[in-house]
Design an enzyme around this catalytic site. Structure first.
Site, mmCIF file in Angstrom:
data_model
loop_
_atom_site.group_PDB
_atom_site.id
_atom_site.type_symbol
_atom_site.label_atom_id
_atom_site.label_comp_id
_atom_site.label_asym_id
_atom_site.label_seq_id
_atom_site.Cartn_x
_atom_site.Cartn_y
_atom_site.Cartn_z
ATOM 1 N N CYS A 1 17.359 58.916 -25.775
ATOM 2 C CA CYS A 1 17.876 59.896 -26.727
ATOM 3 C C CYS A 1 16.769 60.887 -27.116
ATOM 4 O O CYS A 1 16.292 61.641 -26.291
ATOM 5 C CB CYS A 1 18.494 59.197 -27.925
ATOM 6 S SG CYS A 1 19.527 60.294 -28.939
ATOM 7 N N HIS B 1 22.908 56.879 -25.341
ATOM 8 C CA HIS B 1 22.383 55.610 -25.865
ATOM 9 C C HIS B 1 22.829 54.468 -24.961
ATOM 10 O O HIS B 1 23.961 53.988 -25.083
ATOM 11 C CB HIS B 1 22.893 55.369 -27.287
ATOM 12 C CG HIS B 1 22.278 56.256 -28.316
ATOM 13 N ND1 HIS B 1 21.126 55.927 -28.999
ATOM 14 C CD2 HIS B 1 22.647 57.473 -28.766
ATOM 15 C CE1 HIS B 1 20.812 56.898 -29.840
ATOM 16 N NE2 HIS B 1 21.717 57.858 -29.709
ATOM 17 N N GLU C 1 21.997 51.457 -25.125
ATOM 18 C CA GLU C 1 22.203 50.258 -25.946
ATOM 19 C C GLU C 1 23.572 50.242 -26.613
ATOM 20 O O GLU C 1 24.012 49.213 -27.133
ATOM 21 C CB GLU C 1 21.093 50.149 -26.993
ATOM 22 C CG GLU C 1 21.194 51.074 -28.192
ATOM 23 C CD GLU C 1 20.666 52.484 -27.933
ATOM 24 O OE1 GLU C 1 20.527 53.246 -28.910
ATOM 25 O OE2 GLU C 1 20.411 52.815 -26.760
#
Length: 264
Positions: free
Chosen positions: A97, A216, A218
């Site tokens: 990011c 992202h 994650e």
């Protein structure tokens, strides 16, 4: 002040075994450190979160996370004395990011200041705000937030295909990942994957051993987990081989272009 936090899927691991952690997440002081490290932990990786220069330099691979504004994040890196260290890393480095944006030359995200933010200057591209006129024309809100599709580009040596970067091995073109951002890197020769939101922009960029994703991983479910898993399989030797193959392919392409030009 140096801080170390060891993350691992094994509850028996102790602080004395921190040298076993091959992946280091740079402690930038940003808010998404926990979510990034938990994503690696879910994959069973031993991950050390630290701003210790020696441990970052010795890591097998390094993650540069970040959320917020470029100015604040870069100020934190300068305060910790990490700018030159990061610029000199030779192992695989993944920016996530804002961490991806910090790999660029400058960011137009001024944060109320009169000048653009000078970033790490590792990948020669500039970070600018998403085109608000295009977004308005298509009734798209800013920031770009939510799931969107990846289009994998064909300018890098890869594991399964000579046209796919190793970071995206096993990822299907058109896969969805999760974005939250207002600024972006433009499409360029350094684009590894692109996305469209009012305009086309780089969803991932890379140069040499440095790579970054605007989305992202994650928060991107199975696709994001596969991307992180791919990164965990990278080492300096693999990156050097990929770069050597890229250089050989580039030389071959230039040679063929020269032959064709000579025949004209």
């Amino acid at each position: 002040m140096q801080q170390d936090t060891l993350l691992t899927a094994s509850p028996q691991l102790t602080a004395n075994e921190s040298s076993d952690a091959e992946t280091v997440i740079i402690d930038t002081g940003c808010a998404n450190l926990s979510s990034v490290r938990f994503a690696f932990e879910r994959l069973g990786a031993k991950v050390l979160v630290t701003d210790d220069k020696a441990k970052i330099k010795a890591a097998k691979r390094v993650v540069l996370p970040g959320v917020g504004t470029a100015g604040v994040a870069m100020a934190s890196l300068r305060e910790k004395g990490l700018v030159e260290l990061i610029q000199g890393l030779t192992q695989p480095v993944l920016g996530v990011c804002l961490g991806m944006q910090m790999l660029a030359a400058i960011s137009k995200e001024r944060g109320g200041k009169s000048q653009d933010c000078e970033c790490l200057g590792i990948i020669p591209t500039d970070i600018c705000e998403l085109d608000t006129q295009l977004l308005k024309a298509e009734s798209l809100p800013l920031p770009h937030m939510g799931w969107n599709q990846l289009k994998l580009t064909t300018n890098s040596q890869g594991a399964n295909s000579p046209n796919v970067h190793p970071l995206f091995a096993g990822i299907e073109d058109g896969s969805y990942v999760y974005f939250v951002h207002s600024y972006r890197a433009p499409l360029s020769e350094f684009t590894l994957a692109e996305c469209t939101y009012g305009e086309g922009f780089s969803a991932a960029i890379g140069k040499g051993n440095f790579m970054g994703v605007q989305f992202h991983p994650e928060k991107s479910a199975a696709v994001g987990a596969q991307i992180l898993r791919n990164f965990l399989q990278m080492d300096e030797l693999q990156m050097n081989k990929a770069l050597m193959n890229e250089a050989l392919q580039g030389s071959s392409a230039n040679g063929q272009a020269g032959v064709k030009k000579a025949d004209q």
